[in-house]
Write a protein that holds these residues in place. Structure first.
Motif, PDB file in Angstrom:
ATOM      1  N   LEU A 134       0.822  -1.217   0.000  1.00  0.00           N
ATOM      2  CA  LEU A 134       0.000   0.000   0.000  1.00  0.00           C
ATOM      3  C   LEU A 134       0.850   1.258   0.000  1.00  0.00           C
ATOM      4  CD1 LEU A 134      -2.785  -1.112   2.506  1.00  0.00           C
ATOM      5  CD2 LEU A 134      -3.089  -0.609   0.092  1.00  0.00           C
ATOM      6  N   GLU A 135       1.972   1.246   0.710  1.00  0.00           N
ATOM      7  CA  GLU A 135       2.873   2.395   0.693  1.00  0.00           C
ATOM      8  C   GLU A 135       3.372   2.660  -0.733  1.00  0.00           C
ATOM      9  OE1 GLU A 135       3.533   4.458   2.992  1.00  0.00           O
ATOM     10  OE2 GLU A 135       3.563   3.526   4.972  1.00  0.00           O
ATOM     11  N   ILE A 136       3.770   1.611  -1.412  1.00  0.00           N
ATOM     12  CA  ILE A 136       4.275   1.758  -2.777  1.00  0.00           C
ATOM     13  C   ILE A 136       3.168   2.251  -3.712  1.00  0.00           C
ATOM     14  CG2 ILE A 136       5.250   0.498  -4.735  1.00  0.00           C
ATOM     15  CD1 ILE A 136       6.638  -1.328  -2.706  1.00  0.00           C
ATOM     16  N   VAL A 137       1.965   1.700  -3.548  1.00  0.00           N
ATOM     17  CA  VAL A 137       0.837   2.110  -4.394  1.00  0.00           C
ATOM     18  C   VAL A 137       0.545   3.597  -4.227  1.00  0.00           C
ATOM     19  CG1 VAL A 137      -1.662   1.882  -4.691  1.00  0.00           C
ATOM     20  CG2 VAL A 137      -0.228  -0.160  -4.572  1.00  0.00           C
ATOM     21  N   PHE A 138       0.545   4.081  -3.000  1.00  0.00           N
ATOM     22  CA  PHE A 138       0.236   5.501  -2.774  1.00  0.00           C
ATOM     23  C   PHE A 138       1.358   6.413  -3.266  1.00  0.00           C
ATOM     24  CE2 PHE A 138      -3.175   4.062  -0.010  1.00  0.00           C
ATOM     25  CZ  PHE A 138      -4.134   5.039  -0.216  1.00  0.00           C
ATOM     26  N   LEU A 139       2.602   5.965  -3.173  1.00  0.00           N
ATOM     27  CA  LEU A 139       3.690   6.772  -3.721  1.00  0.00           C
ATOM     28  C   LEU A 139       3.569   6.887  -5.238  1.00  0.00           C
ATOM     29  CD1 LEU A 139       6.846   5.654  -1.681  1.00  0.00           C
ATOM     30  CD2 LEU A 139       5.655   7.837  -1.573  1.00  0.00           C
ATOM     31  N   VAL A 140       3.259   5.785  -5.891  1.00  0.00           N
ATOM     32  CA  VAL A 140       3.050   5.819  -7.349  1.00  0.00           C
ATOM     33  C   VAL A 140       1.852   6.689  -7.695  1.00  0.00           C
ATOM     34  CG1 VAL A 140       2.491   4.397  -9.357  1.00  0.00           C
ATOM     35  CG2 VAL A 140       4.147   3.574  -7.687  1.00  0.00           C
ATOM     36  N   LEU A 141       0.800   6.616  -6.887  1.00  0.00           N
ATOM     37  CA  LEU A 141      -0.401   7.418  -7.123  1.00  0.00           C
ATOM     38  C   LEU A 141      -0.098   8.914  -6.988  1.00  0.00           C
ATOM     39  CD1 LEU A 141      -3.422   7.176  -7.726  1.00  0.00           C
ATOM     40  CD2 LEU A 141      -3.839   7.112  -5.268  1.00  0.00           C
ATOM     41  N   PHE A 142       0.660   9.279  -5.968  1.00  0.00           N
ATOM     42  CA  PHE A 142       1.086  10.671  -5.812  1.00  0.00           C
ATOM     43  C   PHE A 142       1.853  11.139  -7.053  1.00  0.00           C
ATOM     44  CE2 PHE A 142       0.212  10.761  -1.218  1.00  0.00           C
ATOM     45  CZ  PHE A 142      -0.116  12.095  -1.054  1.00  0.00           C
ATOM     46  N   TYR A 143       2.779  10.310  -7.486  1.00  0.00           N
ATOM     47  CA  TYR A 143       3.627  10.689  -8.622  1.00  0.00           C
ATOM     48  C   TYR A 143       2.805  10.867  -9.900  1.00  0.00           C
ATOM     49  CZ  TYR A 143       7.693  10.725 -11.687  1.00  0.00           C
ATOM     50  OH  TYR A 143       8.646  11.089 -12.598  1.00  0.00           O
TER      51      TYR A 143
END
Length: 276
Positions: A134-143
């Motif tokens: 989930l951390e990785i998903v949200f970082l990609v989503l932010f980007y």
């Protein structure tokens, strides 16, 4: 928004975590949750009202703001905090299930319901994997949503109903960028902590399983050697007994005849010579 439930959840999970897991809880609680409540929420509180364009065409500012900020930074950060903390409920529910099971059977079924082993270990590893994912998903989503981890000072908008390309200005861009970098840094730190804890637990219990198998194998080899030693000693005793019996028995008739055969032969030969 009241964040009491998230605080209670993190406090409950902290009881069942190892050292690295407690560091993760501290990072989430101090460097993310408290920073969000104390500072970040106030910075983005009036971002829509403070978003200005150099034209007063009705609806132009709203459309441009929605285009460049489809989801507010602060709303996405709050959603990230909630989603990342939710997998920890799996551990809490599993421990509660163990306690209820012991109460139902009215006996001690586990050394400690909160000890990470067996099924609880699998649940804990799944929760770590989910949190890291989930951390990785949200970082990609932010980007993807904001075209990088940055807050521009000026954005150009030519979306209808704007009559032409207009300049729009974002309030407090430097301050917002600092908190955005802080968000990214703490997310990366949490990913590293989750990955470290996951690797540590897998390595620890792999070594533990290997040692158990090795000890069982050594014990099995010792028992086989002991059994073979007993068999060899029994065979040796039986062989010694057979030799003693053979020594105690008198020689057989055939053996006697074979032992006297040379004497008889010489006697017959002497008789025939005398007759000659």
């Amino acid at each position: 928004m009241s964040w009491g439930f998230l605080r209670d959840l993190l406090s409950g999970v902290n009881k069942y975590s190892i050292g690295i897991g407690r560091i993760w809880v501290a990072v989430v609680f101090i460097f993310r949750l408290l920073v969000y409540i104390v500072a970040a929420e106030n910075i983005w509180k009036y971002e829509h009202d403070e978003f200005e364009c150099n034209i007063k065409q009705p609806g132009c500012e709203n459309v441009c703001f929605d285009h460049f900020f489809p989801v507010s930074h602060i709303s996405l950060w709050a959603l990230q905090l909630i989603m990342v903390s939710t997998p920890s409920l799996l551990v809490v529910f599993h421990v509660a299930y163990r306690e209820k099971r012991e109460k139902h059977h009215n006996q001690k079924l586990y050394k400690s319901p909160g000890e990470i082993d067996g099924g609880l270990l699998c649940t804990y590893l799944i929760s770590l994997t989910l949190k890291m994912g989930l951390e990785i998903v949200f970082l990609v989503l932010f980007y993807k949503l904001y075209n990088g981890f940055k807050v521009p000072r000026l954005v150009k908008c030519d979306i209808r109903p704007c009559p032409n390309t207009v300049d729009c200005f974002i309030s407090k861009p430097t301050e917002k960028m600092i908190f955005l970098y802080f968000l990214v840094a703490t997310s990366c730190l949490c990913i590293v902590l989750n990955l470290s804890e996951l690797s540590y637990l897998i390595f620890k219990y792999s070594i533990k399983c290997y040692l158990k198998r090795y000890i069982k194998k050594c014990q099995g080899s010792k028992s086989d050697c002991h059994k073979s030693g007993i068999i060899v000693s029994k065979r040796q005793k039986s062989a010694d007994g057979a030799c003693a019996i053979n020594r105690a028995q008198p020689p057989s008739l055939s053996a006697r005849s074979q032992s006297h055969f040379p004497f008889r032969k010489c006697l017959v030969y002497s008789v025939f010579n005398g007759m000659a």
